[in-house]
Design an enzyme around this catalytic site. Structure first.
Site, mmCIF file in Angstrom:
data_model
loop_
_atom_site.group_PDB
_atom_site.id
_atom_site.type_symbol
_atom_site.label_atom_id
_atom_site.label_comp_id
_atom_site.label_asym_id
_atom_site.label_seq_id
_atom_site.Cartn_x
_atom_site.Cartn_y
_atom_site.Cartn_z
ATOM 1 C CB THR A 125 -23.322 59.530 64.086
ATOM 2 O OG1 THR A 125 -23.148 58.659 62.882
ATOM 3 C CG2 THR A 125 -23.308 58.399 65.214
ATOM 4 C CG ASP A 126 -25.721 58.926 59.259
ATOM 5 O OD1 ASP A 126 -24.825 58.527 59.870
ATOM 6 O OD2 ASP A 126 -26.336 59.008 58.104
ATOM 7 C CD GLU A 127 -20.914 56.021 60.999
ATOM 8 O OE1 GLU A 127 -20.611 54.887 61.674
ATOM 9 O OE2 GLU A 127 -20.300 56.852 60.587
ATOM 10 C CE1 TYR A 150 -18.445 57.555 66.626
ATOM 11 C CE2 TYR A 150 -19.341 56.690 64.595
ATOM 12 C CZ TYR A 150 -19.200 57.820 65.393
ATOM 13 O OH TYR A 150 -19.813 59.169 65.104
ATOM 14 C CE LYS A 154 -21.765 59.911 68.938
ATOM 15 N NZ LYS A 154 -21.152 61.233 69.572
HETATM 16 P P1 NAD Z 1 -12.919 64.500 66.116
HETATM 17 O O1 NAD Z 1 -12.258 63.079 66.255
HETATM 18 O O2 NAD Z 1 -12.228 65.306 64.892
HETATM 19 O O3 NAD Z 1 -13.030 65.108 67.336
HETATM 20 C C1 NAD Z 1 -13.158 64.693 68.699
HETATM 21 C C2 NAD Z 1 -12.595 65.648 69.829
HETATM 22 O O4 NAD Z 1 -13.079 64.969 70.812
HETATM 23 C C3 NAD Z 1 -11.033 65.757 69.419
HETATM 24 O O5 NAD Z 1 -10.852 67.254 69.796
HETATM 25 C C4 NAD Z 1 -10.682 64.920 70.805
HETATM 26 O O6 NAD Z 1 -9.408 65.693 71.444
HETATM 27 C C5 NAD Z 1 -12.115 65.444 71.952
HETATM 28 N N1 NAD Z 1 -11.942 64.082 72.959
HETATM 29 C C6 NAD Z 1 -11.831 62.861 72.777
HETATM 30 N N2 NAD Z 1 -12.176 62.137 73.888
HETATM 31 C C7 NAD Z 1 -12.276 63.013 75.011
HETATM 32 C C8 NAD Z 1 -12.399 62.770 76.084
HETATM 33 N N3 NAD Z 1 -12.257 61.659 76.931
HETATM 34 N N4 NAD Z 1 -12.564 63.956 76.951
HETATM 35 C C9 NAD Z 1 -12.583 65.297 76.268
HETATM 36 N N5 NAD Z 1 -12.487 65.614 74.735
HETATM 37 C C10 NAD Z 1 -12.242 64.293 74.107
HETATM 38 O O7 NAD Z 1 -14.438 64.196 65.943
HETATM 39 P P2 NAD Z 1 -15.529 64.980 64.935
HETATM 40 O O8 NAD Z 1 -15.433 64.307 63.601
HETATM 41 O O9 NAD Z 1 -15.494 66.423 65.091
HETATM 42 O O10 NAD Z 1 -17.009 64.413 65.682
HETATM 43 C C11 NAD Z 1 -17.655 65.226 66.695
HETATM 44 C C12 NAD Z 1 -18.680 64.535 67.125
HETATM 45 O O11 NAD Z 1 -19.812 64.721 65.940
HETATM 46 C C13 NAD Z 1 -18.433 63.311 67.625
HETATM 47 O O12 NAD Z 1 -19.406 63.052 68.520
HETATM 48 C C14 NAD Z 1 -19.211 62.466 66.445
HETATM 49 O O13 NAD Z 1 -19.716 61.263 66.926
HETATM 50 C C15 NAD Z 1 -20.112 63.131 65.831
HETATM 51 N N6 NAD Z 1 -20.583 63.018 64.244
HETATM 52 C C16 NAD Z 1 -19.483 63.164 63.742
HETATM 53 C C17 NAD Z 1 -19.701 62.972 62.454
HETATM 54 C C18 NAD Z 1 -18.355 62.928 61.228
HETATM 55 O O14 NAD Z 1 -18.801 62.833 60.007
HETATM 56 N N7 NAD Z 1 -17.280 63.252 61.588
HETATM 57 C C19 NAD Z 1 -20.867 62.744 61.600
HETATM 58 C C20 NAD Z 1 -21.875 62.701 62.775
HETATM 59 C C21 NAD Z 1 -21.711 62.987 64.072
HETATM 60 P P1 TYD Z 2 -15.539 57.134 57.224
HETATM 61 O O1 TYD Z 2 -14.832 58.392 56.581
HETATM 62 O O2 TYD Z 2 -14.333 56.249 57.795
HETATM 63 O O3 TYD Z 2 -16.833 57.258 57.679
HETATM 64 P P2 TYD Z 2 -17.859 56.139 58.398
HETATM 65 O O4 TYD Z 2 -17.386 54.731 58.201
HETATM 66 O O5 TYD Z 2 -18.208 56.555 59.441
HETATM 67 O O6 TYD Z 2 -19.159 56.394 57.306
HETATM 68 O O7 TYD Z 2 -15.699 55.976 55.952
HETATM 69 C C1 TYD Z 2 -16.515 56.606 54.869
HETATM 70 C C2 TYD Z 2 -16.565 55.323 53.952
HETATM 71 O O8 TYD Z 2 -15.401 55.277 53.225
HETATM 72 C C3 TYD Z 2 -16.981 54.185 54.481
HETATM 73 O O9 TYD Z 2 -17.930 53.449 53.386
HETATM 74 C C4 TYD Z 2 -15.734 53.452 54.451
HETATM 75 C C5 TYD Z 2 -15.033 53.941 53.179
HETATM 76 N N1 TYD Z 2 -13.492 54.096 53.380
HETATM 77 C C6 TYD Z 2 -12.859 53.700 52.494
HETATM 78 O O10 TYD Z 2 -13.296 52.715 51.371
HETATM 79 N N2 TYD Z 2 -11.286 53.703 52.688
HETATM 80 C C7 TYD Z 2 -10.862 54.423 53.654
HETATM 81 O O11 TYD Z 2 -9.526 54.386 53.627
HETATM 82 C C8 TYD Z 2 -11.647 54.820 54.441
HETATM 83 C C9 TYD Z 2 -11.060 55.653 55.880
HETATM 84 C C10 TYD Z 2 -12.897 54.803 54.562
#
Ligand code: NAD
Ligand code: TYD
Length: 336
Positions: A125-127, A150, A154
């Site tokens: 992630t970019d975070e 988190y 990562k």
């Molecule tokens: P999500 O929370 O929707 O899904 C995570 C999945 O991992 C779930 O199916 C969960 O059951 C599984 N999981 C969790 N712990 C586990 C374990 N110990 N063993 C096996 N499986 C396990 O997450 P997402 O939003 O789909 O993100 C997927 C990946 O992409 C993550 O690595 C996250 O850091 C990365 N990512 C997410 C975003 C975003 O905006 N959501 C952005 C950039 C990167």
């Molecule tokens: P989020 O979707 O949790 O992603 P991330 O924190 O990983 O970027 O949040 C996106 C942005 O929205 C972040 O600045 C936090 C804000 N946010 C709210 O203002 N209210 C909410 O209820 C949530 C879940 C997020």
């Protein structure tokens, strides 16, 4: 090509599995997922019966279990999504975040190293770059400065994965994507939470002043970027994956109200998130230059499409919002 996808029952992992099985009929996919609160096999109903798809329930942090699984499945490549993926939950309960994101990545890397995997794509992630002042953008060599358990977990797992390339020559590639949105996203993240609350006429809780900026990437664009990296990415390299538009949270919520036809009076301002990153910004020029990838879905197209999906899938939303979700919601938002 046999892909071992970890976390394939989550939001991005399931989009990736659906895309691969649709567009690459010669690929076989093994989906390894623990099915935590975020894992949902309903997300894969469309491919569950595919002869090229196979689900295994398991915990990536189980070292011996992973060794056995790799020895048995002999994947050509690993695409590693599994994670505890939510910042707010990582603040409330860091334990599972460190265990899955760091220890889990470690046991996968070990299993990959001992079983001679041909590609290990670590999805990050970019975070990890932390908050950036205007007008800076993070390139892949930007310093890591994570703010939450988190993002720190990562960043740690990114470095561990890269060390396996440096030390053991494991063919590791790391990707760092911006905030994803789209169908099947668990309604704890900003966009699905605001859409589903708006559709139920519930308050839309904006943290602090709501002027924090995020770069929005449609989930299928992310998955296509990962396929491009699997195909053309170089081992030992990091690739940023940026979205089509950077917006302050208040503007995202305004557009959701517009798309759902709900009033601005639903917005409520709540106490800010501790350690809240003000602005994420990244450059994905390296990925574009090396693979030709670029986002195909603009926010103007992707947001209404996503709103429509939540409108059309009210049963899915109702099921994922029952049970554990209620306790999480209470813990995170009550008295805020
Ligand atoms: P999500 O929370 O929707 O899904 C995570 C999945 O991992 C779930 O199916 C969960 O059951 C599984 N999981 C969790 N712990 C586990 C374990 N110990 N063993 C096996 N499986 C396990 O997450 P997402 O939003 O789909 O993100 C997927 C990946 O992409 C993550 O690595 C996250 O850091 C990365 N990512 C997410 C975003 C975003 O905006 N959501 C952005 C950039 C990167
Ligand atoms: P989020 O979707 O949790 O992603 P991330 O924190 O990983 O970027 O949040 C996106 C942005 O929205 C972040 O600045 C936090 C804000 N946010 C709210 O203002 N209210 C909410 O209820 C949530 C879940 C997020």
């Amino acid at each position: 090509m046999k892909l071992l996808v970890t976390g394939g029952a989550g939001f991005i992992g399931s989009a990736f599995v659906r895309l691969v099985l649709k567009e690459h009929p010669r690929f076989k996919v093994v989906n390894l997922d623990k099915l935590t609160y975020a894992g949902n096999l309903e997300n894969l109903a469309a491919v569950a019966d595919s002869p090229n798809y196979h689900f295994i329930r398991g915990d990536i942090a189980g070292g011996e279990e992973m060794q056995r699984l790799f020895a048995q499945e002999k994947p050509d490549a690993v695409v590693h999504f599994a994670a505890e993926s939510h910042v707010d939950r990582s603040i409330l309960s860091p334990d599972p975040v460190i265990r899955t994101n760091f220890q889990g990545t470690f046991s996968l890397l070990e299993a990959a190293r001992r079983n001679g995997v041909g590609r290990f794509l670590h999805v990050s992630t970019d975070e990890v770059y932390g908050s950036l002042e205007e007008p800076h953008e993070a390139g892949e060599d930007y310093p890591l400065n994570p703010s939450s358990p988190y993002s720190a977990s990562k960043a740690g797992s990114d470095l561990l994965a890269l060390s396996y390339h440096t030390t053991y020559k494991l063919p590791v590639t790391v990707t760092r994507a911006s905030n994803n949105y789209g169908p099947y996203q668990f309604p704890e993240k900003l966009i699905p939470l605001m859409i589903s609350n708006a559709l139920e006429d519930k308050p839309l809780p904006i943290y602090g002043d709501g002027l924090q900026v995020r770069d929005w990437l449609f989930v299928e664009d992310h998955c296509r970027a990962l396929l491009a990296v699997l195909d053309k990415g170089r081992n030992g390299q990091i690739y940023n994956i940026g979205g089509s538009l950077a917006l302050p949270n208040r503007e995202v919520v305004r557009r959701i109200l517009e798309a759902t036809g709900k009033p601005a009076s639903l917005i409520t301002t709540v106490t800010d998130r501790p350690g809240h990153d003000r602005r994420y910004a990244l450059s994905s020029g390296k990925l574009q230059r090396e693979t030709g990838w670029g986002p195909l879905v603009s926010f103007e197209q992707g947001l209404p499409l996503t709103v429509r999906w939540y409108q059309d899938n009210a049963d899915w939303v109702r099921r994922v919002k029952s049970g554990e979700y209620q306790q999480y919601y209470e813990r995170n938002y009550a008295n805020r």
